[in-house]
Design a protein around this motif. Structure first.
Motif, mmCIF file in Angstrom:
data_model
loop_
_atom_site.group_PDB
_atom_site.id
_atom_site.type_symbol
_atom_site.label_atom_id
_atom_site.label_comp_id
_atom_site.label_asym_id
_atom_site.label_seq_id
_atom_site.Cartn_x
_atom_site.Cartn_y
_atom_site.Cartn_z
ATOM 1 N N GLU A 167 6.707 -1.155 1.639
ATOM 2 C CA GLU A 167 6.337 -0.150 0.731
ATOM 3 C C GLU A 167 5.837 -0.454 -0.589
ATOM 4 O OE1 GLU A 167 6.168 3.114 1.165
ATOM 5 O OE2 GLU A 167 6.927 3.138 3.336
ATOM 6 N N LYS A 170 2.209 -1.379 0.017
ATOM 7 C CA LYS A 170 1.578 0.055 -0.014
ATOM 8 C C LYS A 170 1.524 0.941 -1.499
ATOM 9 C CE LYS A 170 1.509 4.197 2.778
ATOM 10 N NZ LYS A 170 2.375 5.262 3.686
ATOM 11 N N GLN A 171 2.535 0.401 -2.219
ATOM 12 C CA GLN A 171 2.470 1.215 -3.407
ATOM 13 C C GLN A 171 1.678 0.590 -4.476
ATOM 14 O OE1 GLN A 171 4.140 3.559 -4.621
ATOM 15 N NE2 GLN A 171 3.600 3.520 -6.586
ATOM 16 N N ASN A 173 -1.538 -0.397 -3.460
ATOM 17 C CA ASN A 173 -2.456 0.363 -2.837
ATOM 18 C C ASN A 173 -2.450 1.578 -3.461
ATOM 19 O OD1 ASN A 173 -3.820 2.655 -0.893
ATOM 20 N ND2 ASN A 173 -4.782 0.487 -0.272
ATOM 21 N N ARG A 174 -1.533 2.324 -3.442
ATOM 22 C CA ARG A 174 -1.286 3.532 -4.266
ATOM 23 C C ARG A 174 -2.026 3.851 -5.760
ATOM 24 N NH1 ARG A 174 3.904 4.626 -1.443
ATOM 25 N NH2 ARG A 174 3.367 5.816 0.302
ATOM 26 N N ILE A 175 -1.553 2.761 -6.318
ATOM 27 C CA ILE A 175 -1.949 2.678 -7.760
ATOM 28 C C ILE A 175 -3.187 2.060 -8.134
ATOM 29 C CG2 ILE A 175 0.631 2.966 -8.640
ATOM 30 C CD1 ILE A 175 0.630 -0.041 -9.070
ATOM 31 N N TYR A 176 -3.828 1.694 -6.961
ATOM 32 C CA TYR A 176 -5.164 1.021 -7.161
ATOM 33 C C TYR A 176 -5.026 -0.458 -7.591
ATOM 34 C CZ TYR A 176 -5.694 6.178 -7.513
ATOM 35 O OH TYR A 176 -5.789 7.536 -7.318
ATOM 36 N N TYR A 178 -5.490 -3.245 -6.117
ATOM 37 C CA TYR A 178 -5.824 -3.813 -4.692
ATOM 38 C C TYR A 178 -5.687 -5.126 -4.347
ATOM 39 C CZ TYR A 178 -7.915 0.895 -4.514
ATOM 40 O OH TYR A 178 -7.949 2.388 -4.575
ATOM 41 N N SER A 181 -2.250 -5.538 -3.723
ATOM 42 C CA SER A 181 -1.868 -5.032 -2.352
ATOM 43 C C SER A 181 -2.111 -6.022 -1.067
ATOM 44 C CB SER A 181 -2.677 -3.585 -2.221
ATOM 45 O OG SER A 181 -2.339 -3.163 -1.115
ATOM 46 N N TYR A 204 -3.797 -0.704 5.938
ATOM 47 C CA TYR A 204 -3.574 -0.650 4.628
ATOM 48 C C TYR A 204 -4.363 -2.003 3.995
ATOM 49 C CZ TYR A 204 -1.243 3.801 4.704
ATOM 50 O OH TYR A 204 -1.129 5.329 4.800
ATOM 51 N N ASN A 207 -7.829 -1.130 4.177
ATOM 52 C CA ASN A 207 -7.832 -0.169 3.119
ATOM 53 C C ASN A 207 -8.228 -0.702 1.802
ATOM 54 O OD1 ASN A 207 -7.011 1.872 0.997
ATOM 55 N ND2 ASN A 207 -7.566 3.207 2.844
ATOM 56 N N SER A 208 -7.175 -1.619 1.286
ATOM 57 C CA SER A 208 -7.332 -2.298 -0.040
ATOM 58 C C SER A 208 -8.698 -3.330 0.018
ATOM 59 C CB SER A 208 -6.033 -3.042 -0.156
ATOM 60 O OG SER A 208 -4.950 -2.113 -0.425
#
Length: 265
Positions: A167, A170-171, A173-176, A178, A181, A204, A207-208
């Motif tokens: 997590e 992943k967080q 990744n969520r806040i950009y 990368y 991440s 993920y 994705n990053s």
């Protein structure tokens, strides 16, 4: 008739409370021991422990001390006061290592640490400590009848640590963020090679890598596109029918377009 029954029950309860208070105030430690033992056997752990707390120091070194200390520890466990039960059961094992209750006490002490472990999103210190305590129990009692349950507890605790690490990555990744991440997912995959979250982590991470590539300056774009495509291939190699197949293919298609455009420019 119902009113009479209610009155009789009320009288019995009041008498019971009155009798308990008399024992609490008594100087007779043998009476307190016997009453506490009876309450313990009846499952009235809160009352039993109030009596045990009064007499534990007075029975130290006496033949009854072993059983008293066991019941006292078990009361804390049954009352879900796990911080105290872990400590008390440890004391019991240290004081009576040859007791027939030593193995059970050692297991319940370790399990109390497990019960104290918070949800995965909280600080991991208590979870790490719980794993260490259960592993110590397993090492001390390798043939224990509690071995299977102990292994299941460790498995659950390990997953908490995996979930927390996942997590966090992943967080980012969520806040950009990368780069952070990608680094976190790389560490996650190294630290937990057998994780059940491997498919999610690989996706993920890809994705990053994708986002880092498409947002890169010209000088870095081709190199990062190649890295992202390698991550796509790693995901599909490990999970050919991944649940992220549609999303991953869309990102791959965008990367191929970016690669072509960069080659032309």
């Amino acid at each position: 008739m119902k009113k009479l029954v209610y009155i009789l029950l009320s009288v019995l309860v009041l008498n019971s409370c009155s009798d308990f208070q008399k024992v609490m105030k008594s100087e007779d430690i043998a009476l307190k021991y016997k009453t506490g033992e009876d309450l313990f056997n009846e499952g009235k752990y809160k009352k039993a422990n109030r009596l045990f707390e009064q007499i534990v120091p007075k029975y130290r070194g006496k033949p009854q001390a072993e059983k008293l200390m066991y019941m006292h520890s078990m009361c804390f466990y049954k009352l879900e006061q796990y911080y105290l039960s872990s400590y008390r059961f440890e004391q019991f094992v240290n004081s009576y290592p040859n007791s027939e209750k030593a193995e059970e006490a050692a297991f319940l002490s370790a399990k109390s640490y497990y019960e104290e472990s918070p949800i995965y999103s909280k600080d991991k210190e208590e979870t790490v400590k719980a794993i260490e305590k259960i592993q110590l129990f397993v090492n001390s009692y390798p043939d224990s009848k509690y071995l299977s349950e102990a292994n299941e507890l460790v498995k659950e605790l390990d997953f908490k640590l995996e979930k927390k690490a996942f997590e966090i990555a992943k967080q980012y990744n969520r806040i950009y963020d990368y780069k952070a991440s990608i680094k976190s997912f790389n560490n996650f995959l190294l630290d937990f090679p057998g994780t059940t979250l491997r498919e999610d982590a690989l996706y993920y991470k890809f994705n990053s890598e994708y986002n880092l590539a498409v947002l890169s300056i010209k000088e870095l774009k081709q190199e990062r596109i190649a890295i992202a495509l390698a991550d796509y291939n790693a995901l599909l190699k490990a999970f050919p029918n991944t649940k992220y197949l549609d999303e991953a293919n869309d990102l791959k298609e965008q990367l191929e377009k970016e690669k072509t455009n960069e080659s032309k420019s």
